[in-house]
Write a protein that holds these residues in place. Structure first.
Motif, PDB file in Angstrom:
ATOM      1  N   GLU A 280     -41.713 -73.021 -12.444  1.00 52.54           N
ATOM      2  CA  GLU A 280     -40.991 -73.926 -11.559  1.00 52.54           C
ATOM      3  C   GLU A 280     -41.725 -75.263 -11.539  1.00 52.54           C
ATOM      4  O   GLU A 280     -42.821 -75.370 -10.995  1.00 52.54           O
ATOM      5  CB  GLU A 280     -40.901 -73.343 -10.153  1.00 52.54           C
ATOM      6  CG  GLU A 280     -40.025 -74.181  -9.217  1.00 52.54           C
ATOM      7  CD  GLU A 280     -40.029 -73.651  -7.799  1.00 52.54           C
ATOM      8  OE1 GLU A 280     -39.057 -72.968  -7.423  1.00 52.54           O
ATOM      9  OE2 GLU A 280     -41.020 -73.909  -7.075  1.00 52.54           O
ATOM     10  N   ASN A 281     -41.104 -76.256 -12.148  1.00 56.45           N
ATOM     11  CA  ASN A 281     -41.687 -77.596 -12.192  1.00 56.45           C
ATOM     12  C   ASN A 281     -41.158 -78.427 -11.021  1.00 56.45           C
ATOM     13  O   ASN A 281     -40.091 -78.162 -10.488  1.00 56.45           O
ATOM     14  CB  ASN A 281     -41.344 -78.266 -13.522  1.00 56.45           C
ATOM     15  CG  ASN A 281     -42.224 -79.462 -13.817  1.00 56.45           C
ATOM     16  OD1 ASN A 281     -43.375 -79.519 -13.374  1.00 56.45           O
ATOM     17  ND2 ASN A 281     -41.699 -80.419 -14.565  1.00 56.45           N
ATOM     18  N   MET A 282     -41.929 -79.437 -10.621  1.00 64.11           N
ATOM     19  CA  MET A 282     -41.557 -80.297  -9.485  1.00 64.11           C
ATOM     20  C   MET A 282     -41.340 -79.466  -8.219  1.00 64.11           C
ATOM     21  O   MET A 282     -40.443 -79.737  -7.419  1.00 64.11           O
ATOM     22  CB  MET A 282     -40.307 -81.119  -9.801  1.00 64.11           C
ATOM     23  CG  MET A 282     -40.379 -81.874 -11.123  1.00 64.11           C
ATOM     24  SD  MET A 282     -38.908 -82.885 -11.408  1.00 64.11           S
ATOM     25  CE  MET A 282     -38.934 -83.033 -13.199  1.00 64.11           C
ATOM     26  N   SER A 283     -42.171 -78.468  -8.023  1.00 67.40           N
ATOM     27  CA  SER A 283     -42.009 -77.545  -6.896  1.00 67.40           C
ATOM     28  C   SER A 283     -42.170 -78.238  -5.556  1.00 67.40           C
ATOM     29  O   SER A 283     -41.464 -77.920  -4.599  1.00 67.40           O
ATOM     30  CB  SER A 283     -43.031 -76.406  -6.996  1.00 67.40           C
ATOM     31  OG  SER A 283     -42.784 -75.614  -8.124  1.00 67.40           O
ATOM     32  N   TYR A 284     -43.102 -79.169  -5.498  1.00 64.00           N
ATOM     33  CA  TYR A 284     -43.375 -79.882  -4.247  1.00 64.00           C
ATOM     34  C   TYR A 284     -44.097 -81.178  -4.609  1.00 64.00           C
ATOM     35  O   TYR A 284     -44.540 -81.352  -5.753  1.00 64.00           O
ATOM     36  CB  TYR A 284     -44.232 -79.028  -3.302  1.00 64.00           C
ATOM     37  CG  TYR A 284     -45.478 -78.456  -3.947  1.00 64.00           C
ATOM     38  CD1 TYR A 284     -46.680 -79.159  -3.932  1.00 64.00           C
ATOM     39  CD2 TYR A 284     -45.457 -77.212  -4.585  1.00 64.00           C
ATOM     40  CE1 TYR A 284     -47.819 -78.657  -4.535  1.00 64.00           C
ATOM     41  CE2 TYR A 284     -46.588 -76.700  -5.194  1.00 64.00           C
ATOM     42  CZ  TYR A 284     -47.767 -77.420  -5.170  1.00 64.00           C
ATOM     43  OH  TYR A 284     -48.891 -76.931  -5.775  1.00 64.00           O
ATOM     44  N   PHE A 285     -44.193 -82.062  -3.659  1.00 63.74           N
ATOM     45  CA  PHE A 285     -44.873 -83.344  -3.875  1.00 63.74           C
ATOM     46  C   PHE A 285     -46.194 -83.349  -3.116  1.00 63.74           C
ATOM     47  O   PHE A 285     -46.263 -82.931  -1.962  1.00 63.74           O
ATOM     48  CB  PHE A 285     -44.010 -84.502  -3.386  1.00 63.74           C
ATOM     49  CG  PHE A 285     -44.704 -85.832  -3.440  1.00 63.74           C
ATOM     50  CD1 PHE A 285     -44.988 -86.438  -4.649  1.00 63.74           C
ATOM     51  CD2 PHE A 285     -45.087 -86.477  -2.265  1.00 63.74           C
ATOM     52  CE1 PHE A 285     -45.631 -87.669  -4.701  1.00 63.74           C
ATOM     53  CE2 PHE A 285     -45.734 -87.703  -2.309  1.00 63.74           C
ATOM     54  CZ  PHE A 285     -46.006 -88.295  -3.530  1.00 63.74           C
ATOM     55  N   VAL A 286     -47.237 -83.795  -3.785  1.00 64.88           N
ATOM     56  CA  VAL A 286     -48.548 -83.903  -3.160  1.00 64.88           C
ATOM     57  C   VAL A 286     -48.836 -85.377  -2.885  1.00 64.88           C
ATOM     58  O   VAL A 286     -48.912 -86.191  -3.810  1.00 64.88           O
ATOM     59  CB  VAL A 286     -49.647 -83.314  -4.066  1.00 64.88           C
ATOM     60  CG1 VAL A 286     -51.004 -83.441  -3.395  1.00 64.88           C
ATOM     61  CG2 VAL A 286     -49.356 -81.857  -4.394  1.00 64.88           C
TER      62      VAL A 286
END
Length: 370
Positions: A280-286
């Motif tokens: 799963e890419n781009m799962s969340y933003f840091v």
């Protein structure tokens, strides 16, 4: 042992496998035809597979024949027949339509190591970014890695590794370029940057065949193939040329991407290739300032896809500021910023892939229906 005796043993082995669709063994169901055994112990036969049959049935048949004493090799021609292999009656006087030649039998290429396809159901999910960083991370851990850019219509691997040179030919073999410890081959090294790829299936298959067989890859531990999005000619060509160890499916969390990725995964299952797992890419933003995690898209798409397919979620890769800029500069983030959130996640993905593929054998692909 005589050849007729060998043939009886092969028939007996195949008779021990039950067709779920028929409720009887493969021989009684008429799914196996034209069995021949030569003096060297090579067994050749045709296996009829319909849309209703599980793809694993052909692999069971091959394994059963390989287990027969005295058998030295197995050549299985898998054909698809929508009517279960029964030829429809034709009016007298009408000649049968000429059948196309059977597809080539995929080769096992042990020098390439573990051969893994990196695929996605749609574009824009970061498949090539995952492929490039997975390859660089494996090389960073000391493995011999090759990455073949089979994305004929959008070859981005050269840019992601910062290479623009043309490959040389030595001794009749194309010499792969190398960056960050990864051997690379891409159409982007050969054609001009603004040249559109307006090609049909036979040309695509020829290119992929050349990249596999005419490139001096040497001895590798891992050979990754970055495929174009979807389920088209490049995917089918690859499965007909080389025996893959598995496919890794890249998606993003939202349902639109997950649905397309599901179809891509099912395509590999349909042609007899196991899915290693989901990324799963781009799962969340840091946030680069406070390091807080924010879910930009709907959460959990990769997990749901993995659960539906019955395969593991291999990793969740975060969005990270500056990652795209590094890719444009030819610097995989696992090399330039290995301790960043995305760098850590991608390095962990590489370790998971090593573990999950350690015991995999190369699958025998099954020809997809025409």
């Amino acid at each position: 042992m005589s050849e007729p005796a060998h043939k009886r043993d092969v028939e007996q082995a195949l008779g021990g496998i039950t067709s779920p669709r028929h409720g009887s063994d493969l021989m009684s169901a008429g799914l196996v035809r034209d069995i021949t055994v030569d003096a060297a112990g090579t067994v050749t036969f045709t296996f009829v597979l319909t849309r209703e049959d599980p793809g694993s049935l052909a692999r069971q048949a091959r394994k059963a024949v390989e287990g027969v004493a005295g058998v030295t090799a197995v050549k299985m021609n898998v054909v698809d027949s929508a009517d279960g292999g029964q030829s429809a009656a034709r009016p007298s006087g009408r000649p049968a339509a000429q059948q196309p030649p059977p597809p080539p039998t995929a080769d096992e290429m042990p020098a390439l190591g573990k051969v893994l396809a990196i695929s996605s159901g749609k574009g824009g999910v970061g498949k090539s970014t995952v492929s490039a960083n997975l390859a660089a991370a494996l090389a960073r851990d000391g493995h011999r890695v090759g990455l073949m850019d089979a994305d004929i219509y959008g070859p981005n691997i050269p840019r992601m590794f910062g290479l623009t040179d043309k490959p040389e030919v030595q001794g009749g073999k194309i010499q792969p370029l190398e960056a960050h410890g990864v051997k690379l081959m891409s159409l982007g090294f050969i054609v001009e940057r603004d040249a559109p790829a307006i090609w049909r299936g036979p040309i695509i298959m020829k290119i992929i065949t050349q990249f596999l067989r005419d490139v001096a890859w040497g001895e590798l531990d891992y050979f990754l193939v970055d495929l174009p999005p979807g389920t088209g000619d490049a995917q089918l060509s690859l499965t007909q040329i080389v025996r893959l160890h598995g496919a890794i499916i890249v998606t993003t969390p939202q349902e639109m991407a997950v649905g397309d990725s599901l179809r891509g995964a099912k395509m590999f299952e349909r042609v007899g290739i196991g899915v290693v797992g989901i990324v799963e890419n781009m799962s969340y933003f840091v946030c680069p300032h406070c390091h807080e995690h924010s879910e930009i898209f709907l959460a959990g798409g990769g997990s749901r896809l993995a659960a539906e397919l019955g395969v593991p979620l291999l990793g969740q890769i975060p969005l990270q500021a500056g990652m795209a800029e590094l890719a444009d500069k030819g610097e995989p983030i696992v090399v330039s910023q290995p301790d960043s959130p995305a760098g850590i996640a991608l390095r962990e993905l590489a370790r998971t892939v090593i573990t999950r593929t350690a015991g995999l054998a190369a699958a025998l692909p099954i020809t997809a229906p025409r």
